[in-house]
Structure formats: structure tokens, C-alpha cells
Scaffold this active site. Structure first.
Site, short mmCIF file in Angstrom:
data_model
loop_
_atom_site.label_atom_id
_atom_site.label_comp_id
_atom_site.label_asym_id
_atom_site.label_seq_id
_atom_site.Cartn_x
_atom_site.Cartn_y
_atom_site.Cartn_z
CG HIS A 58 6.37 2.73 -8.68
ND1 HIS A 58 7.64 3.24 -8.88
CD2 HIS A 58 5.57 3.80 -8.52
CE1 HIS A 58 7.61 4.55 -8.83
NE2 HIS A 58 6.36 4.93 -8.62
CG HIS A 79 1.06 4.85 -9.00
ND1 HIS A 79 1.18 5.43 -7.75
CD2 HIS A 79 2.16 5.23 -9.68
CE1 HIS A 79 2.30 6.13 -7.69
NE2 HIS A 79 2.92 6.03 -8.85
CG ASN A 106 3.53 8.69 -12.69
OD1 ASN A 106 2.59 8.79 -13.48
ND2 ASN A 106 3.37 8.82 -11.37
NE ARG A 130 -3.82 -2.33 2.10
CZ ARG A 130 -4.72 -2.68 1.18
NH1 ARG A 130 -5.02 -1.83 0.20
NH2 ARG A 130 -5.33 -3.84 1.24
CG ASP A 131 1.50 5.50 -2.41
OD1 ASP A 131 2.02 5.47 -3.54
OD2 ASP A 131 1.72 6.43 -1.59
#
Ligand code: 5GP
Ligand code: ZN
Length: 118
Positions: A104, A106, A91, A33-34
Site C-alpha cells: 500500500h 501511503h 514501507n 482513508r487510513d
């Protein structure tokens, strides 16, 4: 490009040096989890192999990169957001908002997501 780097935040999470809320693990990827969630579900899916940006993906990495999307599919189902919809986005470089240079995906969901992201 080395497989792991001690100065990479996400390699350090992979090594267990930095704690994270890990919710998924496979041979090629993990997800956690971010720390600063932008949606009710905000999970980061990363390859075990250190790859700095999309620009650094080698042809031999295609199976690994594909596995990030298989993880996204499974995590979205587990989070209960598969049917309502979610976003899986990566990104590339500062101009697009990349701040951690270990690729990564998202995974964002649990709310309405506008487009374009800005
Ligand atoms: P980027 O900006 O590179 O696309 O995304 C990096 C993401 O990593 C950000 O959403 C940020 O909140 C998240 N992040 C940064 N440091 C940590 C950390 O130590 N732990 C976790 N779980 N997420 C982090
Ligand atoms: Zn790394």
C-alpha cells in the site's frame, strides 16, 4: 502468491467484507482513508492484486505498481494538496514499519512533512 487471501485485511476490504472509506477505484487499484490518520490527508492506495511486500513484486506487476502512483496523483489533486506537496511512501517489512502485508502506498498531505521520516 495467491491473488487474494482471506486472512489479509486489505483483501478483505477489497472483497467488501470489512468496511472502509473508499475514495478511489480503478481496474487495478483502490484507495481508502487510513483508520488512524497521521496527517489531514492520509489515504492508502492498494493494488487489487495481493502482493505482500515490495520484495514480492514480480516484473509483470510493474503496470499495477505504476498505477498506484497515477492514483496518488489524481487523489492529491482531488484533495487539493497537489501544489503544496505531499508524500507517497511504501514501507517494506517490519523494520520499516510495515504492519499490513498487502502493499500500500501511503498518501500523506495537508500539513508540513519533515524529512527524514525516522
Ligand atoms: P503500514 O504500517 O503497513 O505501512 O500501514 C498500515 C496502515 O493501515 C496503518 O497506517 C494503519 O493505520 C492502517 N490500517 C490498519 N487497519 C486498518 C483498517 O482496518 N482500515 C483502514 N482504513 N486502515 C487500517
Ligand atoms: Zn491482500
Amino acid at each position: 502468491m495467491s491473488e487474494t487471501t482471506t486472512d489479509c485485511l486489505f483483501c478483505r476490504i477489497l472483497a467488501g467484507d470489512i468496511p472502509a472509506d473508499i475514495i478511489y477505484e480503478s481496474d487495478t487499484a483502490i484507495a481508502f482513508r487510513d483508520i488512524n490518520p497521521q496527517a489531514p490527508t492520509h489515504v492508502l492506495i492498494i493494488p487489487r492484486k495481493h502482493v505482500a511486500t515490495i520484495n514480492d513484486i514480480d516484473p509483470g506487476d510493474e503496470e499495477i505498481v505504476g498505477s498506484l502512483y497515477s492514483a496518488a496523483r489524481d487523489i492529491a489533486a482531488a484533495e487539493g494538496i497537489a501544489e503544496e506537496g505531499y508524500r507517497a511512501v511504501m514501507n517494506c517489512n517490519e523494520g520499516a514499519g510495515q504492519s499490513v502485508f498487502h502493499i500500500h502506498l501511503h498518501l500523506l498531505g495537508g500539513r508540513t512533512l519533515s524529512w527524514p521520516p525516522g
